[in-house]
Scaffold this active site. Structure first.
Site, PDB file in Angstrom:
ATOM      1  N   LYS A  33      48.387 -16.379  -7.146  1.00 19.23           N
ATOM      2  CA  LYS A  33      49.122 -16.813  -8.346  1.00 19.23           C
ATOM      3  C   LYS A  33      49.393 -15.688  -9.341  1.00 19.23           C
ATOM      4  CE  LYS A  33      46.647 -21.174  -7.906  1.00 19.23           C
ATOM      5  NZ  LYS A  33      45.773 -22.152  -8.512  1.00 19.23           N
ATOM      6  N   ASP A  39      39.717 -28.293  -7.666  1.00 16.20           N
ATOM      7  CA  ASP A  39      40.421 -29.439  -8.246  1.00 16.20           C
ATOM      8  C   ASP A  39      40.182 -30.743  -7.478  1.00 16.20           C
ATOM      9  OD1 ASP A  39      41.845 -28.461  -6.086  1.00 16.20           O
ATOM     10  OD2 ASP A  39      43.750 -28.281  -7.129  1.00 16.20           O
TER      11      ASP A  39
END
Length: 454
Positions: free
Chosen positions: A155, A191
């Site tokens: 990212k 997550d």
């Protein structure tokens, strides 16, 4: 051959039988067992990592907890106040400048620590001892509940001196450098685990968490007796949440029998060819591109968009976004308002209502296969856990915004699970914030209970 028959010949590979999905389930279960076994773990595509989260919330959690959510150019600091079932969340989002993302690890963690200091000062928490749950959405090798080593940056981050290091230790050291000793990082989570914990706080029958967004992954609560990888003590509770990392299912070629030519082309041009095969057939990062490849083939075969300009944006890789699929499938009348808007955005001219109908049809087939593959995975877990009633917590933009994903999954799971199992799918709220704080709260509760017993 009639036009519609030629169209069917292009897209028939997305229509899979229930028997085929049951074969996928059998293969997935075998791969999961390989991942859990010490002898075969290194060869397994599905890694089945123990997360060291040993218990779900029981509703007795009380107190103030911090949560940190780091996974992109913004990160959040949250204060989560728990009082039984009551949850109060206050949060603030902070920017991570480009120079910090590309700087050193010390600069990154000093910046994070500085933002935490501002947050606790604003909320007058300087003198409180605060456990912290850390959602760190980068690939890590977890070695304990509060010990995770970064495997690689993604990212857009490239901070030197962090890969291979324990990110909890780096955060603690940064906090100590600015004289903050009242915060203890007690858990680092991904997550999927946060999604499960957040929903389990209000639903005791929730033992599966699923991410259906840019990526695709699942976690679930497993008995320690089935976890050959577990090298810690086996004291109560005799269970641990397993992070399946099932996006890599099929990397060994076992799913080649259901992959279409469009899946193969997408994979060949991806940044990680041959990797994350199941994820590439399901998740939001790839779904739009699969649809684009099919539409491109139909256009080249002159079955769609007659006379289309070959310079059209339809022929540009990555230009057909997954959000278009959700928008197109939300059209529920003959006017195709959303579909026409998407085609206009792509600069496609002179399309007909029949073209719109074909575009929508392609979207429904690609998204249905994604929903059904997700369902096969969830049905495999439900059958494995053998609970009569089960709640599955789900988060992610694909599940949230696609108009049919939920209903398609309910229908297919119902078809695939063993007789006698009841289940429900529930949207989990703020797993990366609330969920991370709940992991910290449960860890604190178990620790205090252990001390009390001693």
């Amino acid at each position: 051959m009639e036009t519609y028959e030629r169209i069917e010949s292009v897209i028939h590979g997305f229509k899979l039988s229930s028997l085929t999905y049951k074969r996928v389930m059998h293969l997935l279960h075998e791969e999961m067992k390989r991942g859990l076994c010490n002898k075969s773990h290194n060869r397994a595509d599905i890694k089945m990592f123990p997360t060291f989260v040993r218990a779900l919330p029981d509703g007795s959690e009380k107190g103030n907890f911090l949560a940190l959510d780091l996974g992109g150019t913004n990160f959040r600091v949250l204060l989560v106040k728990l009082n039984g079932k009551d949850v109060d969340i206050q949060s603030k989002t902070y920017l991570i400048p480009q120079r910090v993302m590309l700087g050193t690890g010390i600069q990154l963690f000093d910046h994070i620590a500085d933002c935490i200091k501002k947050f606790i000062t604003e909320h007058d928490l300087q003198n409180q001892k605060l456990p912290l749950g850390f959602t760190f959405s980068f690939p890590c090798k977890q070695e304990g509940l509060a010990k995770a080593r970064l495997s690689q940056w993604t990212k857009g981050f490239r901070c030197e001196g962090v890969v291979g290091e324990d990110i909890c230790r780096l955060l603690h050291e940064a906090l100590h450098r600015i004289k903050i000793n009242s915060i203890e990082v007690v858990a680092v989570v991904n997550d999927a685990v946060g999604t499960l914990m957040s929903a389990a706080h209000s639903d005791r029958q929730c033992e599966i968490g699923l991410i259906l967004g840019t990526g695709c992954n699942a976690c679930y609560m497993e008995s320690l007796e089935n976890v050959g990888l577990w090298e810690e003590d086996r004291d109560h509770p005799n269970q641990v949440i397993i992070n399946t990392e099932w996006g890599a299912f099929g990397d060994n070629g076992c799913l080649d029998f259901i992959r279409t030519e469009y899946d193969r082309e997408l994979d060949n041009f991806s940044i990680n060819p041959g990797k994350q095969i199941m994820e590439k057939m399901i998740s939001g990062m790839y779904m739009g591109e699969i649809v684009r490849l099919v539409l491109e083939r139909l256009a080249m075969d002159e079955l769609l968009f007659s006379g289309i300009d070959k310079e059209s944006e339809l022929f540009i890789r990555g230009r057909f976004y997954t959000k278009y699929v959700s928008e197109i499938e939300s059209d529920n009348d003959e006017f195709f308002r959303n579909t026409k808007q998407v085609l206009d955005e792509l600069g496609i001219e002179n399309y007909t209502s029949e073209d719109c109908k074909i575009v929508k049809y392609v979207c429904t087939l690609v998204s249905a296969r994604a929903a059904f593959l997700s369902s096969a995975g969830i049905a495999t877990l439900i059958n494995r856990l053998k609970k009569k009633t089960m709640t599955i917590a789900i988060d992610g933009s694909l599940y949230r915004f696609h108009p049919r994903f939920h209903n398609l999954m309910v229908l297919k799971i119902r078809e695939l699970v063993n007789p006698g199992h009841k289940f429900k799918l529930t949207l989990s709220h703020d797993g990366s914030g609330k969920g991370a704080a709940l992991v910290a709260a449960v860890a604190t509760r178990l620790h205090e209970k252990k001390i009390a017993v001693q």
